[in-house]
Scaffold this motif. Structure first.
Motif, PDB file in Angstrom:
ATOM      1  N   GLU A   1     -33.563 -14.836 -50.266  1.00  0.00           N
ATOM      2  CA  GLU A   1     -34.619 -14.320 -51.138  1.00  0.00           C
ATOM      3  C   GLU A   1     -35.955 -14.969 -50.762  1.00  0.00           C
ATOM      4  O   GLU A   1     -36.020 -16.172 -50.542  1.00  0.00           O
TER       5      GLU A   1
ATOM      6  N   SER B   1     -39.404 -16.872 -51.009  1.00  0.00           N
ATOM      7  CA  SER B   1     -39.830 -17.888 -51.966  1.00  0.00           C
ATOM      8  C   SER B   1     -41.266 -18.317 -51.659  1.00  0.00           C
ATOM      9  O   SER B   1     -41.783 -18.070 -50.581  1.00  0.00           O
TER      10      SER B   1
ATOM     11  N   THR C   1     -40.612 -25.107 -54.735  1.00  0.00           N
ATOM     12  CA  THR C   1     -40.420 -23.811 -54.088  1.00  0.00           C
ATOM     13  C   THR C   1     -39.583 -22.959 -55.024  1.00  0.00           C
ATOM     14  O   THR C   1     -38.484 -23.359 -55.414  1.00  0.00           O
ATOM     15  N   VAL C   2     -40.130 -21.801 -55.395  1.00  0.00           N
ATOM     16  CA  VAL C   2     -39.468 -20.921 -56.361  1.00  0.00           C
ATOM     17  C   VAL C   2     -39.327 -19.526 -55.762  1.00  0.00           C
ATOM     18  O   VAL C   2     -40.102 -19.131 -54.890  1.00  0.00           O
ATOM     19  N   PRO C   3     -38.343 -18.765 -56.252  1.00  0.00           N
ATOM     20  CA  PRO C   3     -38.202 -17.387 -55.778  1.00  0.00           C
ATOM     21  C   PRO C   3     -39.419 -16.543 -56.159  1.00  0.00           C
ATOM     22  O   PRO C   3     -40.028 -16.755 -57.205  1.00  0.00           O
TER      23      PRO C   3
ATOM     24  N   THR D   1     -40.916 -15.408 -59.943  1.00  0.00           N
ATOM     25  CA  THR D   1     -40.630 -16.388 -60.989  1.00  0.00           C
ATOM     26  C   THR D   1     -41.807 -16.466 -61.955  1.00  0.00           C
ATOM     27  O   THR D   1     -42.961 -16.471 -61.541  1.00  0.00           O
TER      28      THR D   1
END
Length: 104
Positions: free
Chosen positions: A3, A5, A24-26, A29
């Motif tokens: 996915e 990010s 680090t986020v998808p 978010t």
């Protein structure tokens, strides 16, 4: 395939210390979820990440539960003020006026 990010920063300052975390986020978010993923709630036990106001670069975001983060955002977690700034200024002005009157 993984996915996509993005990297963001989450910052919180308490009375005696502060913390800045790069997370680090998808993609997609929300601000509130990014704060939860940062782990700051564990570092600051009294912090209410579900209800506290959030902002990005000094601007409060009203829809933090639905607004998606963007790459490079710095999410700021705001805590309640201990004193109303207007009241503090008013009291300081009164004190200065009394001191000036006594010196006349």
């Amino acid at each position: 395939m993984s996915e996509p990010s993005i990297a963001i920063e989450v910052i919180y300052a308490d009375v005696g210390r502060q913390s800045l975390r790069t997370v680090t986020v998808p993609l997609g978010t929300t601000l509130r979820e990014a704060v939860r993923l940062s782990g700051l709630a564990e570092q600051f036990p009294g912090l209410d990440v579900r209800g506290c106001p959030l902002g990005i670069f000094g601007k409060v975001i009203a829809d933090a539960d639905t607004r998606a983060v963007e790459a490079g955002d710095r999410i700021e977690i705001y805590r309640p003020l201990l004193a109303d700034p207007k009241e503090v200024r008013r009291l300081r002005a009164e004190k200065a006026a009394k001191a000036k009157a006594q010196n006349l």
